[in-house]
Design a protein around this motif. Structure first.
Motif, mmCIF file in Angstrom:
data_model
loop_
_atom_site.group_PDB
_atom_site.id
_atom_site.type_symbol
_atom_site.label_atom_id
_atom_site.label_comp_id
_atom_site.label_asym_id
_atom_site.label_seq_id
_atom_site.Cartn_x
_atom_site.Cartn_y
_atom_site.Cartn_z
ATOM 1 N N ASP A 116 18.378 -1.187 0.724
ATOM 2 C CA ASP A 116 17.331 -1.669 1.634
ATOM 3 C C ASP A 116 16.023 -1.818 0.876
ATOM 4 N N LEU A 117 15.259 -2.819 1.232
ATOM 5 C CA LEU A 117 13.937 -2.980 0.620
ATOM 6 C C LEU A 117 12.869 -2.704 1.668
ATOM 7 N N GLU A 118 11.828 -2.011 1.256
ATOM 8 C CA GLU A 118 10.696 -1.762 2.154
ATOM 9 C C GLU A 118 9.445 -1.999 1.315
ATOM 10 N N LEU A 119 9.024 -3.248 1.244
ATOM 11 C CA LEU A 119 7.970 -3.588 0.284
ATOM 12 C C LEU A 119 6.596 -3.688 0.951
ATOM 13 N N GLU A 120 5.614 -3.137 0.262
ATOM 14 C CA GLU A 120 4.215 -3.265 0.703
ATOM 15 C C GLU A 120 3.878 -4.755 0.729
ATOM 16 N N PRO A 121 3.409 -5.284 1.876
ATOM 17 C CA PRO A 121 3.221 -6.740 1.949
ATOM 18 C C PRO A 121 2.275 -7.283 0.865
ATOM 19 N N ASP A 122 1.146 -6.610 0.637
ATOM 20 C CA ASP A 122 0.220 -7.106 -0.404
ATOM 21 C C ASP A 122 0.037 -6.026 -1.456
ATOM 22 N N SER A 123 1.085 -5.792 -2.212
ATOM 23 C CA SER A 123 0.973 -4.682 -3.169
ATOM 24 C C SER A 123 -0.055 -5.047 -4.247
ATOM 25 N N TRP A 124 -0.841 -4.031 -4.650
ATOM 26 C CA TRP A 124 -1.848 -4.273 -5.688
ATOM 27 C C TRP A 124 -1.138 -4.558 -7.005
ATOM 28 N N VAL A 182 14.715 1.083 -1.602
ATOM 29 C CA VAL A 182 13.732 0.856 -2.663
ATOM 30 C C VAL A 182 12.455 0.405 -1.978
ATOM 31 N N SER A 183 11.363 1.134 -2.219
ATOM 32 C CA SER A 183 10.129 0.754 -1.540
ATOM 33 C C SER A 183 8.935 0.742 -2.472
ATOM 34 N N THR A 184 7.920 0.005 -2.056
ATOM 35 C CA THR A 184 6.646 0.018 -2.787
ATOM 36 C C THR A 184 5.543 0.318 -1.774
ATOM 37 N N GLU A 185 4.496 0.955 -2.278
ATOM 38 C CA GLU A 185 3.419 1.333 -1.353
ATOM 39 C C GLU A 185 2.089 1.435 -2.101
ATOM 40 N N ASN A 186 1.044 0.883 -1.507
ATOM 41 C CA ASN A 186 -0.311 1.059 -2.055
ATOM 42 C C ASN A 186 -0.844 2.386 -1.533
ATOM 43 N N ILE A 187 -1.371 3.215 -2.433
ATOM 44 C CA ILE A 187 -1.888 4.514 -1.972
ATOM 45 C C ILE A 187 -3.258 4.769 -2.589
ATOM 46 N N CYS A 188 -4.214 5.189 -1.746
ATOM 47 C CA CYS A 188 -5.533 5.575 -2.272
ATOM 48 C C CYS A 188 -5.547 7.074 -2.461
ATOM 49 N N ARG A 189 -5.689 7.508 -3.692
ATOM 50 C CA ARG A 189 -5.773 8.951 -3.967
ATOM 51 C C ARG A 189 -7.216 9.256 -4.363
#
Ligand SMILES: Nc1ncnc2c1ncn2[C@@H]1O[C@H](COP(=O)(O)OP(=O)(O)O)[C@@H](O)[C@H]1O
Ligand SMILES: [Mg+2]
Length: 241
Positions: A109-117, A150-157
């Motif tokens: 399965d894919l779970e992709l951040e729509p506008d990944s940086w 498999v996923s991608t995610e933008n994260i602010c740390r």
């Protein structure tokens, strides 16, 4: 020695060859039985037809994926420079390669951040990292039925913006003492032929080169998630300035 991307393709091609060989063995067995039974057994004929259709589909899928990706990726292996990369595009390419050798019953399965940086890195190395994680996820699903997400995610740390790439499986998971050793070169819990204990050390070294860090979350019977968090492009520039 083949270039890394060509090695990945060769590994996939070899998996497919193995699957095709198994199909051909079944067909050969059916044919032998058919001969012995005088050639009038419809069930055997149907099984042979199924085998041939499956084999043909495998070949077609391999051809399609090779046309879509291999010329682009193998050619780009000449280019070892770092560049600004779209992580989602790399994920789609690797997952397409991985899916053709997917065993029945295992879903990706894919779970992709729509506008990944964007991230800054070596395209082939990041693809290699992901392929290693997906291979391990496949191996962990012993039952033959499960899901790899498999996923991608933008994260602010607090220390900057990250783009996290995650591979989560519903496989056997690991005991904490195993998790401690997984990045040690040569450590494997697989049989001699299946494991070399080099996949995760390669993942670690690629992550380090990209100033990314790795998080592993795993428990026996609960599956495993490996996350690799890359600095977003601007953050990468800040780290290096
Ligand atoms: N997704 C996973 N689920 C369960 N165990 C894993 C997973 N990924 C890695 N491991 C463990 O880490 C070990 C080392 O992995 P790796 O370095 O890729 O080598 P190899 O796959 O050749 O064994 C594996 O043998 C396995 O015990
Ligand atoms: Mg491995």
């Amino acid at each position: 020695m083949l270039k890394p991307e060509a090695q990945d393709l060769a590994a996939i091609a070899s998996g497919l060859a193995h699957d095709l060989n198994n199909l051909l063995l079944v067909l050969q067995g059916c044919l032998d039985l058919l001969r012995l039974s005088g050639g009038n057994d419809n069930v055997l004929l149907e099984n042979m037809q199924k085998g041939i259709t499956e084999g043909t589909n495998l070949c077609r899928r391999l051809g399609e994926v090779c046309r879509q990706h291999s010329s682009r990726t193998v050619l780009s292996s000449v280019d070892r420079e770092m560049s600004v990369l779209d992580i989602n595009q790399m994920v789609r390419c690797v997952v397409d390669l991985a899916i053709i050798k997917a065993r029945n019953g295992i879903e990706i399965d894919l779970e992709l951040e729509p506008d990944s940086w964007p991230v800054f890195g070596h395209e082939l190395e990041i693809k290699r990292l992901l392929l290693n994680l997906i291979e391990n996820a496949y191996d962990a699903i012993y039952s033959g039925f499960g899901v790899i997400r498999v996923s991608t995610e933008n994260i602010c740390r607090p220390y900057g913006r990250q783009v996290c790439l995650s591979v989560r499986d519903t496989g056997i998971g690991m005991e904490p003492p195993v998790v401690k050793k997984i990045f040690t070169p040569g450590f494997t819990t697989k049989s001699d032929a299946a494991g070399h204990g080099l996949g995760l050390p390669v993942v670690k070294s690629i992550a380090e080169k990209h100033k990314a860090y790795i998080e592993v979350d795993s428990a026996p019977g609960q599956g495993t998630e490996v996350r690799v968090c890359f600095p977003a492009f601007e953050e990468h520039q800040a780290i290096n300035s």
